[in-house]
Design an enzyme around this catalytic site. Structure first.
Site, PDB file in Angstrom:
ATOM      1  N   ARG A  35       4.760   1.506  -2.265  1.00 49.63           N
ATOM      2  CA  ARG A  35       4.414   1.937  -3.625  1.00 49.63           C
ATOM      3  C   ARG A  35       5.178   3.201  -4.039  1.00 49.63           C
ATOM      4  O   ARG A  35       5.513   3.350  -5.210  1.00 49.63           O
ATOM      5  CB  ARG A  35       2.900   2.157  -3.747  1.00 49.63           C
ATOM      6  CG  ARG A  35       2.162   0.839  -3.868  1.00 49.63           C
ATOM      7  CD  ARG A  35       0.678   1.023  -3.983  1.00 49.63           C
ATOM      8  NE  ARG A  35       0.062  -0.242  -4.381  1.00 49.63           N
ATOM      9  CZ  ARG A  35      -1.222  -0.506  -4.243  1.00 49.63           C
ATOM     10  NH1 ARG A  35      -2.046   0.383  -3.729  1.00 49.63           N
ATOM     11  NH2 ARG A  35      -1.710  -1.670  -4.632  1.00 49.63           N
ATOM     12  N   LYS A 192     -12.393  -7.396   0.538  1.00 47.93           N
ATOM     13  CA  LYS A 192     -13.148  -7.359  -0.724  1.00 47.93           C
ATOM     14  C   LYS A 192     -13.493  -8.784  -1.100  1.00 47.93           C
ATOM     15  O   LYS A 192     -12.616  -9.618  -1.245  1.00 47.93           O
ATOM     16  CB  LYS A 192     -12.299  -6.732  -1.827  1.00 47.93           C
ATOM     17  CG  LYS A 192     -12.163  -5.232  -1.684  1.00 47.93           C
ATOM     18  CD  LYS A 192     -11.170  -4.691  -2.683  1.00 47.93           C
ATOM     19  CE  LYS A 192     -10.212  -3.742  -2.005  1.00 47.93           C
ATOM     20  NZ  LYS A 192      -8.859  -3.803  -2.535  1.00 47.93           N
ATOM     21  N   GLY A 345      -2.024  -3.743  -1.269  1.00 46.11           N
ATOM     22  CA  GLY A 345      -1.647  -2.718  -0.299  1.00 46.11           C
ATOM     23  C   GLY A 345      -1.675  -3.207   1.134  1.00 46.11           C
ATOM     24  O   GLY A 345      -0.723  -3.000   1.902  1.00 46.11           O
ATOM     25  N   GLY A 368      -5.354  -6.137  -6.954  1.00 51.20           N
ATOM     26  CA  GLY A 368      -6.278  -6.622  -7.979  1.00 51.20           C
ATOM     27  C   GLY A 368      -5.559  -7.026  -9.258  1.00 51.20           C
ATOM     28  O   GLY A 368      -5.896  -8.035  -9.884  1.00 51.20           O
TER      29      GLY A 368
HETATM   30  P1  AMP Z   1      -8.383  -6.112   0.902  1.00 53.28           P
HETATM   31  O1  AMP Z   1      -8.256  -4.638   0.644  1.00 53.28           O
HETATM   32  O2  AMP Z   1      -9.524  -6.769   0.207  1.00 53.28           O
HETATM   33  O3  AMP Z   1      -7.077  -6.868   0.712  1.00 53.28           O
HETATM   34  O4  AMP Z   1      -8.740  -6.233   2.443  1.00 53.28           O
HETATM   35  C1  AMP Z   1      -7.862  -5.908   3.473  1.00 53.28           C
HETATM   36  C2  AMP Z   1      -8.643  -5.647   4.714  1.00 53.28           C
HETATM   37  O5  AMP Z   1      -9.413  -6.787   5.052  1.00 53.28           O
HETATM   38  C3  AMP Z   1      -7.823  -5.326   5.929  1.00 53.28           C
HETATM   39  O6  AMP Z   1      -8.005  -3.971   6.240  1.00 53.28           O
HETATM   40  C4  AMP Z   1      -8.410  -6.241   7.011  1.00 53.28           C
HETATM   41  O7  AMP Z   1      -8.655  -5.553   8.209  1.00 53.28           O
HETATM   42  C5  AMP Z   1      -9.713  -6.692   6.417  1.00 53.28           C
HETATM   43  N1  AMP Z   1     -10.198  -7.980   6.919  1.00 53.28           N
HETATM   44  C6  AMP Z   1      -9.518  -9.122   7.027  1.00 53.28           C
HETATM   45  N2  AMP Z   1     -10.293 -10.094   7.588  1.00 53.28           N
HETATM   46  C7  AMP Z   1     -11.500  -9.548   7.849  1.00 53.28           C
HETATM   47  C8  AMP Z   1     -12.707 -10.039   8.430  1.00 53.28           C
HETATM   48  N3  AMP Z   1     -12.833 -11.300   8.842  1.00 53.28           N
HETATM   49  N4  AMP Z   1     -13.751  -9.181   8.532  1.00 53.28           N
HETATM   50  C9  AMP Z   1     -13.629  -7.908   8.113  1.00 53.28           C
HETATM   51  N5  AMP Z   1     -12.507  -7.382   7.542  1.00 53.28           N
HETATM   52  C10 AMP Z   1     -11.452  -8.196   7.420  1.00 53.28           C
END
Ligand code: AMP
Length: 391
Positions: A35, A192, A345, A368
């Site tokens: 970024r 998320k 990210g 997002g």
């Molecule tokens: P986001 O910011 O929504 O794109 O989420 C990214 C994060 O999701 C990363 O830090 C991953 O470690 C986490 N993640 C991926 N799969 C899982 C899971 N099954 N349980 C908990 N966290 C997860």
């Protein structure tokens, strides 16, 4: 039509640039600087025109109205200074104005430390607007939010326009999504959950396959009738996930459910990882990655796809024992060689970790916002720029 920064003479003007400098941090160091690198050309362009540049950004999710050093933009100011070969002073207290000369730049401290940022408070927006002659919205990654520094400020600034990065991102996504070559695959993962089901509703009619990962996948695993133990998921949305599975079938598409998963009894870097069939997850376990059979199948789907859009890892890729699923999938995309777009990210951090950034056709700085464009929904920060274009 938005005004473009390139069409405006910035000489000796005070130019407030909203960038998305929200980089992933690991114990005080920047773990992925995509970024920052994406923002540099815009900043250089303004500086080369002898603008007095005031940068504004958020970092992470601090409590509104409260300073917390772990969310300070200081590491970002220092790194930007190196990248631009120029001093970048971090300004904590800017409400009474900032001192910046043409050809120089400053960075305001994390705008989410301000109570009125996320609530899009008019007073805060007016204070930001008062700092400048021209407001440049360049933070594609935050353009889906109507905050004081992305929306309100555009209402009150003497002039408001879109920056080169914002324009480049919008153009690239529009081009990529206009007539996508089939088969098309979308991968929606990450932690998320809320908000991401909506994007699935619109994607399900556009794509041939939809791979879900992370927290959303767990909700789908539950919807398919399996136990998910302590896994991150959304019990309230299980019914909706069921509807989506049916909707996909009706549209002749598919949302595959993992046949095997990697589980642990704790969420930590040294948690013991165990591969299990999806119907074997115990009540004290949590699903932290897809299993090897599922990963091989997903990689195969990715290789066949002619168009791939990807947001969110399919496992906790930061911990090696839960990173294989995301890695195999990423390698499948890279080998397939179709047109691929990735955003968010953590997705960018995963691509960097697996060294396949160069194999992705387009890397977006937005997560997002990227999803919102995929959904076909307008971006508030863009809408306001269009509304004030005649100013
Ligand atoms: P986001 O910011 O929504 O794109 O989420 C990214 C994060 O999701 C990363 O830090 C991953 O470690 C986490 N993640 C991926 N799969 C899982 C899971 N099954 N349980 C908990 N966290 C997860």
């Amino acid at each position: 039509m938005m005004k473009h920064m390139s069409d405006i003479d910035l000489t000796n003007k005070r130019v407030l640039i909203r960038e998305d400098l929200n980089v992933p941090m690991d114990k005080g160091t920047i773990s992925n600087e995509t970024r920052l690198l994406a923002a540099v050309p815009t900043i250089k362009q303004a500086l080369s025109q002898q603008a007095a540049v005031i940068l504004v950004s958020h970092l992470g999710r601090p409590t509104a109205g409260k300073y917390e050093s772990k969310y300070s933009l200081l590491p970002v100011a220092n790194r930007l200074g190196q990248l631009l070969n120029q001093d970048v002073q971090l300004i904590k207290d800017w409400h009474q104005g900032v001192d910046v000369q043409p050809g120089e730049m400053v960075l305001l401290e994390n705008i989410r430390f301000e109570a009125g940022e996320k609530s899009n408070d008019d007073e805060l927006a007016k204070k930001l607007a008062a700092l400048c002659d021209v407001f440049v919205m360049d933070a594609f990654g935050t353009s889906h939010r109507a905050h004081a520094s992305t929306y309100g400020v555009a209402q009150f600034a003497p002039m408001a326009c879109a920056g080169p990065l914002l324009i480049q991102e919008l153009d690239a996504l529009q081009k990529g999504l206009k007539n996508p070559e089939k088969p098309m695959l979308a991968i929606i993962g990450g932690s998320k959950v809320s908000g991401k089901l909506q994007v699935l509703h619109s994607l399900v009619n556009q794509v041939d396959k939809l791979i879900v990962g992370g927290g959303i996948a767990n909700t789908f695993i539950k919807a398919a009738g399996f136990r998910v133990g302590q896994s991150l998921h959304e019990p309230d949305l299980v019914e909706e996930a069921k509807q989506l599975i049916d909707k996909a079938k009706q549209a002749g598409n598919e949302i595959p459910i993992p046949e095997d998963v990697v589980v642990a009894t704790e969420f930590s870097a040294d948690a013991l990882a165990e591969v299990k069939a999806v119907d074997e997850v115990a009540d004290n376990e949590m699903i932290l990655d897809i299993g090897p059979k599922t990963a091989a199948f997903y990689a195969y789907i990715a290789k066949q796809a002619k168009t791939v859009v990807w947001n969110g890892p399919v496992g906790v890729f930061e911990f090696p024992q839960f990173s294989k699923g995301t890695q195999l999938l990423a390698e499948g995309i890279a080998e397939g060689g179709g047109f691929s777009m990735a955003g968010g990210g953590d997705t960018l951090a995963a691509l960097a970790q697996f060294g396949i950034e160069d194999n992705i056709s387009y890397i977006s700085t937005g997560g997002g916002a990227f999803l919102q464009v995929l959904e076909g929904k307008p971006l508030p920060a863009v809408t306001i720029l269009e509304q004030v274009a005649d100013r």
